[in-house]
Write an enzyme that holds these catalytic residues in place. Sequence first.
Site, PDB file in Angstrom:
ATOM      1  N   LYS A  98       0.787  -1.233   0.000  1.00 28.84           N
ATOM      2  CA  LYS A  98       0.000   0.000   0.000  1.00 28.84           C
ATOM      3  C   LYS A  98       0.827   1.295   0.000  1.00 28.84           C
ATOM      4  O   LYS A  98       0.336   2.357   0.369  1.00 28.84           O
ATOM      5  CB  LYS A  98      -1.011   0.063   1.163  1.00 28.84           C
ATOM      6  CG  LYS A  98      -1.807  -1.178   1.418  1.00 28.84           C
ATOM      7  CD  LYS A  98      -2.167  -1.983   0.201  1.00 28.84           C
ATOM      8  CE  LYS A  98      -3.096  -1.314  -0.776  1.00 28.84           C
ATOM      9  NZ  LYS A  98      -3.231  -2.130  -2.015  1.00 28.84           N
ATOM     10  N   THR A 102       2.213  -0.796  -6.956  1.00 25.47           N
ATOM     11  CA  THR A 102       1.631  -1.011  -8.279  1.00 25.47           C
ATOM     12  C   THR A 102       2.061   0.097  -9.233  1.00 25.47           C
ATOM     13  O   THR A 102       2.429  -0.152 -10.390  1.00 25.47           O
ATOM     14  CB  THR A 102       0.084  -1.033  -8.165  1.00 25.47           C
ATOM     15  OG1 THR A 102      -0.285  -1.855  -7.060  1.00 25.47           O
ATOM     16  CG2 THR A 102      -0.557  -1.524  -9.433  1.00 25.47           C
ATOM     17  N   HIS A 163       7.863  -7.568  -1.115  1.00 25.21           N
ATOM     18  CA  HIS A 163       7.554  -6.786   0.093  1.00 25.21           C
ATOM     19  C   HIS A 163       8.485  -7.173   1.239  1.00 25.21           C
ATOM     20  O   HIS A 163       8.307  -6.707   2.372  1.00 25.21           O
ATOM     21  CB  HIS A 163       6.105  -7.032   0.531  1.00 25.21           C
ATOM     22  CG  HIS A 163       5.068  -6.462  -0.405  1.00 25.21           C
ATOM     23  ND1 HIS A 163       5.138  -5.194  -0.913  1.00 25.21           N
ATOM     24  CD2 HIS A 163       3.925  -7.008  -0.908  1.00 25.21           C
ATOM     25  CE1 HIS A 163       4.084  -4.974  -1.687  1.00 25.21           C
ATOM     26  NE2 HIS A 163       3.333  -6.056  -1.701  1.00 25.21           N
ATOM     27  N   SER A 190      -4.813   3.198   3.589  1.00 28.42           N
ATOM     28  CA  SER A 190      -4.868   2.486   2.314  1.00 28.42           C
ATOM     29  C   SER A 190      -4.983   0.976   2.541  1.00 28.42           C
ATOM     30  O   SER A 190      -5.751   0.285   1.868  1.00 28.42           O
ATOM     31  CB  SER A 190      -3.609   2.812   1.493  1.00 28.42           C
ATOM     32  OG  SER A 190      -3.678   2.212   0.225  1.00 28.42           O
TER      33      SER A 190
HETATM   34  P1  A3P Z   1      -4.840   4.768  -1.717  1.00 31.00           P
HETATM   35  O1  A3P Z   1      -5.531   3.574  -1.150  1.00 31.00           O
HETATM   36  O2  A3P Z   1      -4.409   5.745  -0.676  1.00 31.00           O
HETATM   37  O3  A3P Z   1      -5.607   5.432  -2.798  1.00 31.00           O
HETATM   38  P2  A3P Z   1       0.100  -0.599  -3.541  1.00 31.00           P
HETATM   39  O4  A3P Z   1       0.217  -0.589  -5.001  1.00 31.00           O
HETATM   40  O5  A3P Z   1       1.419  -0.660  -2.848  1.00 31.00           O
HETATM   41  O6  A3P Z   1      -0.862  -1.621  -3.072  1.00 31.00           O
HETATM   42  O7  A3P Z   1      -0.465   0.839  -3.100  1.00 31.00           O
HETATM   43  C1  A3P Z   1      -1.818   1.173  -3.350  1.00 31.00           C
HETATM   44  C2  A3P Z   1      -1.964   2.660  -3.213  1.00 31.00           C
HETATM   45  O8  A3P Z   1      -1.351   3.294  -4.344  1.00 31.00           O
HETATM   46  C3  A3P Z   1      -3.421   3.088  -3.226  1.00 31.00           C
HETATM   47  O9  A3P Z   1      -3.476   4.247  -2.418  1.00 31.00           O
HETATM   48  C4  A3P Z   1      -3.640   3.401  -4.691  1.00 31.00           C
HETATM   49  O10 A3P Z   1      -4.737   4.228  -4.949  1.00 31.00           O
HETATM   50  C5  A3P Z   1      -2.334   4.071  -5.034  1.00 31.00           C
HETATM   51  N1  A3P Z   1      -2.045   4.035  -6.478  1.00 31.00           N
HETATM   52  C6  A3P Z   1      -2.178   2.989  -7.316  1.00 31.00           C
HETATM   53  N2  A3P Z   1      -1.832   3.334  -8.566  1.00 31.00           N
HETATM   54  C7  A3P Z   1      -1.478   4.639  -8.507  1.00 31.00           C
HETATM   55  C8  A3P Z   1      -1.044   5.587  -9.478  1.00 31.00           C
HETATM   56  N3  A3P Z   1      -0.918   5.257 -10.753  1.00 31.00           N
HETATM   57  N4  A3P Z   1      -0.772   6.847  -9.075  1.00 31.00           N
HETATM   58  C9  A3P Z   1      -0.910   7.204  -7.773  1.00 31.00           C
HETATM   59  N5  A3P Z   1      -1.325   6.359  -6.807  1.00 31.00           N
HETATM   60  C10 A3P Z   1      -1.612   5.093  -7.170  1.00 31.00           C
END
Ligand code: A3P
Length: 346
Positions: A98, A102, A163, A190
């Site tokens: 989070k 991604t 991770h 998140s």
């Molecule tokens: P939020 O839940 O605060 O919106 P991970 O990929 O490590 O699981 O992290 C997920 C977080 O990254 C989520 O945050 C998601 O919305 C955000 N996220 C995913 N793709 C993104 C992008 N292209 N640009 C900015 N934030 C992104």
Amino acid sequence: MATNAASAPAGPVPFKDVVVDNVDLVTTMPAERYSKDDGDVLVSALPSKLVAGSTNSQRMLRCYQGFWLPESFVPAAIGLHRRFVPRPNDVIIASLPKCGTTWLNALAFATMARRSYPPAGADHPLLRLSPHQCVPFLDALLAGGGREARLDALPSPRLMYTHMPQTMLPRAGGCRVVYICREPKDTAVSLWHFRRSIHPELSFADTFESICGGANPYGPFWDHILGYWRASESGPENVLFLRYEELLRDPAENVRKLARFVGMPFSQAEEEAGVVRGIVELCSLESLKNQEVNRNGYMDGLKFPRKALFRKGVAGDWVNHMTPEMARRMDEIVADKLRATGLTFQ
Ligand code: A3P
């Protein structure tokens, strides 16, 4: 781990497109097939806790070398550290869940693969595959069942993600690591939203408490972040330390930094042709969120819907979920853990 990529095309290539001996790339390992023993580590003897809000013993965490890992991934931590031999030009994305994994996977893939797949191309892999289908997840691949052979089939340079904490990275060393961290209160929020996509009853208070106590997947947060922070301080040529908030503030500059770090700086001609802008646009939240593949289906091998990976994508959303007391408590824990390290989140 042997390399058989000598005659292969230049990487990275989308992981999902690589097929080895007709082995399905994305099956979930049945729990009983995970190795519970590895060398002198008996996983079942490690301290255990259930993931916050979970009543399911399959959501068990085990404390291995000070970190709470999903039980089924403990063998992966051991495999990654002891057996995985990186190639010199491998790049590993590392993060807590989070923190923008991604997004960084997408940016790194688009940057490193730009010569084979120009970002504006109509056939770009990120238009048909999720970022996690392009970049293999080491924790799942090394968890057992011989699936790591798929990594051998990848052409160099390989791009992978994990991770796992810094201490569990390959002891053989020799690869470059890009770490992304995020302000802990926003990470907590998140994480709660993400886990709620399959556990709608999960309370934010339970998630918050488990994080404050350190017993959340891959936690404690601060030890995870500090491990990579220190590694980046002592070896900036090996570990690039990025912040989610900085990526939001100036994605293009961070993409340039990433490209330089992996040894693929943008040329003047690429700058003038708008390649950096193209990568940033291709990987923007709006762009990824709206791809058919990211709106439907489930993360490979997991129960989480892919759309749960793309939510608000902002800094400071914690104000909508935490009381001032909760925020103060987490700030104090983090400040205490990070004291005199040179790392802050203020
Ligand atoms: P939020 O839940 O605060 O919106 P991970 O990929 O490590 O699981 O992290 C997920 C977080 O990254 C989520 O945050 C998601 O919305 C955000 N996220 C995913 N793709 C993104 C992008 N292209 N640009 C900015 N934030 C992104």
